[in-house]
Each structure stands twice: as structure tokens, then as C-alpha cells.
Design an enzyme around this catalytic site. Structure first.
Site, mmCIF file in Angstrom:
data_model
loop_
_atom_site.group_PDB
_atom_site.id
_atom_site.type_symbol
_atom_site.label_atom_id
_atom_site.label_comp_id
_atom_site.label_asym_id
_atom_site.label_seq_id
_atom_site.Cartn_x
_atom_site.Cartn_y
_atom_site.Cartn_z
ATOM 1 N N ARG A 138 1.800 12.902 -11.303
ATOM 2 C CA ARG A 138 2.086 12.335 -12.620
ATOM 3 C C ARG A 138 1.730 13.384 -13.681
ATOM 4 N NH1 ARG A 138 -0.758 8.428 -9.586
ATOM 5 N NH2 ARG A 138 0.439 6.540 -9.141
ATOM 6 N N LYS A 163 -4.344 7.885 -11.153
ATOM 7 C CA LYS A 163 -4.171 6.525 -11.656
ATOM 8 C C LYS A 163 -5.042 5.554 -10.866
ATOM 9 C CE LYS A 163 -0.560 3.220 -12.914
ATOM 10 N NZ LYS A 163 0.913 2.954 -12.910
ATOM 11 N N HIS A 230 8.507 12.967 -15.360
ATOM 12 C CA HIS A 230 8.342 11.980 -14.290
ATOM 13 C C HIS A 230 9.532 11.987 -13.331
ATOM 14 C CE1 HIS A 230 5.642 8.793 -12.957
ATOM 15 N NE2 HIS A 230 6.697 8.087 -12.613
ATOM 16 N N ARG A 233 8.785 13.790 -10.205
ATOM 17 C CA ARG A 233 8.008 12.991 -9.240
ATOM 18 C C ARG A 233 8.961 12.140 -8.395
ATOM 19 N NH1 ARG A 233 2.940 10.432 -8.288
ATOM 20 N NH2 ARG A 233 3.008 8.170 -8.165
ATOM 21 N N HIS A 256 0.306 5.733 -4.492
ATOM 22 C CA HIS A 256 0.691 4.345 -4.727
ATOM 23 C C HIS A 256 -0.277 3.403 -4.017
ATOM 24 C CE1 HIS A 256 5.217 5.343 -5.582
ATOM 25 N NE2 HIS A 256 4.450 5.485 -6.646
ATOM 26 N N TYR A 265 12.325 4.076 -3.309
ATOM 27 C CA TYR A 265 13.040 5.310 -2.996
ATOM 28 C C TYR A 265 14.007 5.137 -1.831
ATOM 29 C CZ TYR A 265 9.729 7.216 -6.274
ATOM 30 O OH TYR A 265 9.000 7.433 -7.404
#
Length: 295
Positions: A138, A163, A230, A233, A256, A265
Site C-alpha cells: 500500500r 494496515k 494502488h 498493488r 489481507h 482478483y
């Protein structure tokens, strides 16, 4: 009212600090609470779930706030009424907003190569774009990278406090290592702490500069798609999946919490669609019929 407001905001801040929320989250939640409390025309103790939902209707219908901002506000108010102020209604009565699913914009491998080639004249920009694509970081994680986070012995990139306050490791490509070393050699003032220092060299790079730089270079490369840092990514994850990397590994590298986030994806990776046997392409030739069974 101003005194009461100040007390509530400070109570909210302390509750968030005690639970070790990130500084940015604390600032955002307190700001949301301030925005809500300032529009109240009744004592805080008299607020009902109906009052909150009326405000939510105003946000959607009148102010037309984005999905992300709306749900950020929901999270802040849910925290407040659950952990700071006792209330007669359950926090579940503060509803989230459903999100319309949009697939992320993805560059082909050829477009990524063109983007990198266009950035090559500026070693710093080239290194930033290559790092974003090669690691799937990120933007906030990229600007916080420090020199020791590039582990050339183990060939890993250490992502510190990503994150959700989580650390993780990402593979360090030998090609990326070469690009980063060339970037370092090109610096007149060598980075000491931050891999990509800001203008004064004593703090990290401002993310807004990268947000402007990436689409500008994309336009120079002749890429018409709307992209941002982004996007790289998304490209990292999609291209890994197209090269048959398993979802769990991609989930871990992206950081994640849920595999469901990574599964998006599957919908943009082309090899899943290309491998499908389309029924129109496999119909029997005209005049060929299955023989009927004798009765």
C-alpha cells in the site's frame, strides 16, 4: 454544549488509545464523532437509533457522501455508543451501507513494462514504481519503508505496522534489489533512515507526490486507463494469480485479513476466463445427432 462536546470527544479519544487504535484511526473517529455531535439538537443522552438513521439518510440523500466515508462514520459511531456511552439501543441498529462491487482497474504486463520504461529516466520514480509493483505494498506502507527493511540476505522486504498494525514479509525480487541499489547510488544525499525520504531528508516522502506522479507517468507512457499507486498493488496480485500463485500466498503477501478480500482478483485474472470451455465452441457439427435408444 461546547463543554459537553469536549468531554465526549476526550472520552472517545481515551477509549481508542486504551484499545491501541492507530493514530490515524483515532483522529478520524474523533473527527466523525465531532461532526455528528455538532449537528445534534438534543442532549446526547437522549439520542436514539432513529436519530442516527435520520442523520445517515441525510448523509446519503443530501450530502451524498461516498460509501467509504459513510461506513467510516458507522464504525466511529458504533465504537462510541458501544464503548464510550451506554445507550438503550444496540449498536447493530446503526446500519452499514452496501457497496456496489466494482472491479479494480488492471494494467497488462506490457503496460506495466511501458510504465517502468517511461519512469526509468528518474531513478527515484523508477524505484518507487518498481517497488509498488514488485511488492504489492500500500502507498502508506511504501513511504514508511526504512533502509533496514530491505533484507538482501534473506531476500525479504519487512513491512512494519501495515494496515491493522500488522507486520509481514514480502519477497524481495533480485531485479528490484538491483533497481534500489542503482537508485541509492544516484542520490546526491544518501538516504539514512527512510528508503524514500522527503525533501528535507529527515522524514518520509509525502504520499500525495506519488499520487500525482504515477498517473502523470502513465499518461506519458500512453496508458489511457485511470490508474493510481494502488493500481500497482492490484496488478501485483492479479499477475501473481495469472502465474498460478495460490490465493493463500497472495493473501499473506498483501496483508489481507480475510481471504474473501483476495478473491476479488479471481474475477479480473484473465487465465481463469481463458481456460473455460465455452459451450458455443463445443457444439456437435450440424447433422450429428445422438442415436436414440430403442424402445
Amino acid at each position: 454544549m461546547h463543554y459537553e462536546l469536549a468531554l465526549e470527544l476526550e472520552a472517545m479519544r481515551k477509549a481508542l488509545v486504551i484499545r491501541n487504535y492507530a493514530t490515524k484511526t483515532i483522529s478520524t473517529y474523533v473527527s466523525v464523532l465531532k461532526r455528528y455531535l455538532e449537528q445534534l439538537d438534543k442532549p446526547i443522552a437522549c439520542v436514539t437509533s432513529a436519530d442516527i438513521q435520520e442523520w445517515q439518510y441525510h448523509l446519503v440523500n443530501e450530502e451524498k457522501v461516498s460509501w467509504s466515508l459513510f461506513n467510516q462514520m458507522v464504525c466511529a459511531l458504533r465504537f462510541y455508543f458501544k464503548n464510550v456511552r451506554t445507550c438503550d439501543f444496540t449498536v447493530k441498529h446503526i446500519p452499514f451501507q452496501r457497496r456496489r462491487r466494482r472491479f479494480p482497474s488492471i494494467l497488462s504486463k506490457e503496460e506495466v513494462a511501458a510504465l517502468l520504461e517511461t519512469a526509468r529516466l528518474n531513478p527515484k520514480y523508477y524505484a518507487i514504481i518498481a517497488t509498488l509493483y514488485s511488492t504489492g505494498l500500500r502507498l502508506g506502507e511504501l513511504v514508511k519503508l526504512q533502509i533496514p527493511d530491505i533484507d538482501s540476505t534473506m531476500m525479504l522486504v519487512h513491512v512494519r505496522q501495515g494496515k491493522g498494525g500488522k507486520d509481514r514479509h514480502v519477497q524481495l525480487s533480485s531485479h528490484l534489489l538491483g533497481i534500489l541499489r542503482a537508485y541509492y547510488r544516484s542520490c546526491l544525499v544518501k538516504p539514512k533512515t527512510w528508503l524514500f525520504p522527503g525533501a528535507k531528508n529527515d522524514g518520509p516522502l509525502d504520499p500525495s507526490g506519488i499520487q500525482r506522479m504515477v498517473p502523470a507517468i502513465a499518461r506519458k507512457a500512453g496508458i489511457e486507463k485511470h490508474i493510481s499507486p494502488h493500481t500497482l498493488r492490484h496488478c501485483f496480485a492479479t499477475h501473481l494469480l495469472e502465474d498460478h500463485t495460490d490465493l493463500r500466498t497472495i493473501q499473506s503477501m498483501l496483508g489481507h485479513s480475510s481471504i474473501q478480500t483476495t478473491e476479488v482478483y479471481l474475477h479480473v485474472a484473465t487465465h481463469h476466463l481463458q481456460s473455460v470451455r465455452n459451450p458455443l465452441d463445443h457444439l456437435p457439427a450440424p447433422g450429428v445427432h445422438s442415436a436414440g435408444k430403442p424402445r
